[in-house]
Design a protein around this motif. Structure first.
Motif, short mmCIF file in Angstrom:
data_model
loop_
_atom_site.label_atom_id
_atom_site.label_comp_id
_atom_site.label_asym_id
_atom_site.label_seq_id
_atom_site.Cartn_x
_atom_site.Cartn_y
_atom_site.Cartn_z
N SER A 227 38.56 38.94 59.58
CA SER A 227 38.51 37.63 58.95
C SER A 227 39.28 37.68 57.62
CB SER A 227 37.06 37.22 58.69
OG SER A 227 37.01 36.09 57.85
N PRO A 228 40.23 36.77 57.40
CA PRO A 228 40.95 36.76 56.11
C PRO A 228 40.01 36.57 54.93
CG PRO A 228 42.04 35.35 57.74
CD PRO A 228 40.73 35.75 58.33
N ILE A 229 38.95 35.81 55.12
CA ILE A 229 38.01 35.58 54.02
C ILE A 229 37.30 36.87 53.65
CG2 ILE A 229 35.92 34.34 53.36
CD1 ILE A 229 36.86 32.03 55.08
N LEU A 302 23.60 42.22 48.97
CA LEU A 302 23.69 42.93 47.69
C LEU A 302 24.83 42.37 46.85
CD1 LEU A 302 22.80 45.22 45.83
CD2 LEU A 302 24.33 46.75 47.10
N ALA A 303 25.95 42.09 47.50
CA ALA A 303 27.08 41.51 46.77
C ALA A 303 26.72 40.16 46.17
CB ALA A 303 28.28 41.36 47.72
N ALA A 304 25.98 39.35 46.92
CA ALA A 304 25.58 38.04 46.39
C ALA A 304 24.68 38.20 45.17
CB ALA A 304 24.86 37.24 47.48
N GLY A 305 23.73 39.16 45.23
CA GLY A 305 22.85 39.38 44.08
C GLY A 305 23.59 39.90 42.87
N ALA A 365 32.09 32.00 46.05
CA ALA A 365 32.67 31.12 47.07
C ALA A 365 33.08 31.90 48.31
CB ALA A 365 33.86 30.36 46.50
N LEU A 366 33.71 33.06 48.12
CA LEU A 366 34.11 33.88 49.27
C LEU A 366 32.89 34.44 50.00
CD1 LEU A 366 37.16 35.83 47.79
CD2 LEU A 366 37.20 34.05 49.54
#
Length: 476
Positions: A227-229, A302-305, A365-366
């Motif tokens: 996925s590019p995103i 974890l990245a979101a937090g 956003a990503l």
């Protein structure tokens, strides 16, 4: 005109406007009582079980080979705990048995829904073509009021139709049972999907089954394609980790410069603490990027937090850059920061904080955009039964049963029993599944077959007694 009305009714039913769909279908069937598809759709938008039964029987009178009407009628009788009456034999020639049906017997006057809907509406002008057809009043036209009936199960001349009607009226009415709300009892179109939990027909747009309340959405595994995103998110985390590592190197350099300014005070060891913390953060950033590249769901959470925490910190530093100088004063101890350093330090801290805030917003956003590509998107559950060996069908059924999907588990176990008809384990599993689906006659049949193969099995006798208790409770 009838085709337009049917399309309007179907659209209303799929949008959940059951009252509008019911009024349109009743109006259509007054004018065209032989419309098989209209009777089938009407069975899904009437509330009274007796009305549902009449609609499905009329579908089979028009087309004994209609599998959806047969399945819906079987489901209805199992739901109400009543034995299934003899159904018309499927027509092998493909004809609709036009000559065996008395058109006057296909009337909506028998339905309770008719008496509470069209019978109390004053006739109005026909519906205009462009305004919303569902919200407009529905006209009522006079029509015959004879009793709805099924076709004679055996091929017979036209004169046998009145006899079939007489037999129809002798059947005990379902109204003696509790009048459950049976939304969409029959599979009403090619777009309908049986609920995997209870088997009740549902439409594509439903998120939960109206009968059992089961969640009809499942999360499917993400695609193997890149996925590019997700790739952009991975590189953003890698780039962010590199930037944090560079910022961490600033503090040892600052310690060396402070030592050169005042060598008598020694090297300010405390200024290395932020460098160590930032180095650990960079290490975590690289690890998160690596796991995101492998599409680990926990890494996304974890990245979101971490991104949220980082955004809060960046906003706080952008609004109060003087907190950085205060922290450095405490960490350097006796070696004070020269006053000439303070303006560029505060300006640099604010600039870095603003840039970090923008980067964290982009990362959030990503993260949101890449959620489906990493965790998997929600889709409507569809069970595709692929013929295989009996053990595979049995194991598939066990996996589905463990998710509470008894209806599709029963479908798998039916195939297992077909391929191994004397296997006691398969017969027992299918019997208990039928009991869970309130199809007690089928449940008894399966357990009895298992008892014939293993008459000394005490567990089967307990299962048989359990089915009788459940059937007795359902009849109450």
């Amino acid at each position: 005109m009838n085709a337009d009305t049917l399309h309007q009714a179907i659209a209303a039913a799929r949008d959940g406007r059951r009252d509008d769909a019911r009024a349109l279908l009743l109006h259509l069937l007054e004018a065209d009582p032989r419309n098989e598809r209209a009777w089938l759709w009407l069975s899904g938008v009437v509330d009274d079980p007796e009305d549902v039964k009449i609609c499905l029987e009329n579908v089979l009178a028009l087309n004994p080979s209609n599998p959806r009407a047969r399945q819906g009628l079987e489901w209805l009788h199992a739901r109400m705990g009543l034995p299934l009456p003899p159904l018309p034999p499927p027509d092998q020639t493909g004809s609709r048995l036009e000559r065996e049906i008395d058109t006057r017997a296909l009337s909506v006057a028998r339905l309770r829904a008719y008496r509470t809907t069209l019978a109390v509406v004053e006739p109005v002008a026909p519906l205009p073509p462009k305004p919303d057809p569902i919200s407009a009043p529905v006209p009522s036209t006079p029509q015959s009021r004879s009793v709805a009936t099924r076709a004679n199960p055996a091929p017979a001349p036209p004169a046998s139709a009145p006899a079939a009607a007489t037999a129809r009226t002798a059947v005990a009415p379902l109204s003696t049972a509790p009048a459950h709300r049976l939304a969409a009892v029959a599979p009403v179109d090619d777009a309908t999907i049986p609920c995997p939990y209870c088997g009740a027909p549902t439409v594509e747009t439903q998120r939960r089954c109206t009968q059992c309340g089961g969640n009809l959405l499942v999360r499917v595994a993400p695609s193997d394609e890149r996925s590019p995103i997700v790739q952009a998110l991975v590189w953003m985390w890698r780039g962010g980790a590199v930037v944090v590592l560079l910022i961490a190197l600033v503090f040892p350099v600052m310690g060396v410069l402070l030592y050169q300014e005042a060598p008598a005070n020694g090297f300010p060891i405390g200024i290395l603490i932020p460098a160590v913390i930032l180095a650990l953060v960079a290490l975590i950033g690289f690890s998160v990027a690596q796991q995101l590249a492998q599409r680990a769901a926990w890494a996304l959470y974890l990245a979101a937090g971490l991104t949220t925490v980082g955004l809060i910190g960046a906003l706080a530093l952008a609004m109060r850059p003087d907190t950085l100088t205060a922290m450095l004063d405490r960490l350097t101890g006796a070696t004070s920061i020269p006053s000439a350093w303070l303006p560029p330090l505060m300006a640099g801290a604010r600039l870095i904080a603003i840039g970090a805030g923008v980067a964290h917003l982009a990362a959030i956003a990503l993260t949101i955009a890449g959620y489906d590509a990493i965790v998997g998107r929600l889709e409507r559950f569809r069970h595709i039964l692929k013929p295989s060996d009996h053990l595979t069908h049995y194991n598939n059924g066990v996996a589905l049963k463990n998710r509470g999907m008894w209806y599709v588990a029963a479908l798998e176990w039916e195939w297992a029993v077909k391929k191994a008809p004397y296997d006691v384990t398969y017969l027992r599993a299918l019997g208990l599944a039928y009991a869970r689906l309130k199809q007690f006659d089928k449940a008894r049949s399966m357990i009895d077959r298992a008892l014939q193969a293993a008459p000394d099995n005490p567990g089967l006798r307990e299962d048989r007694a359990l089915i009788e208790r459940l059937a007795s409770q359902e009849q109450r």
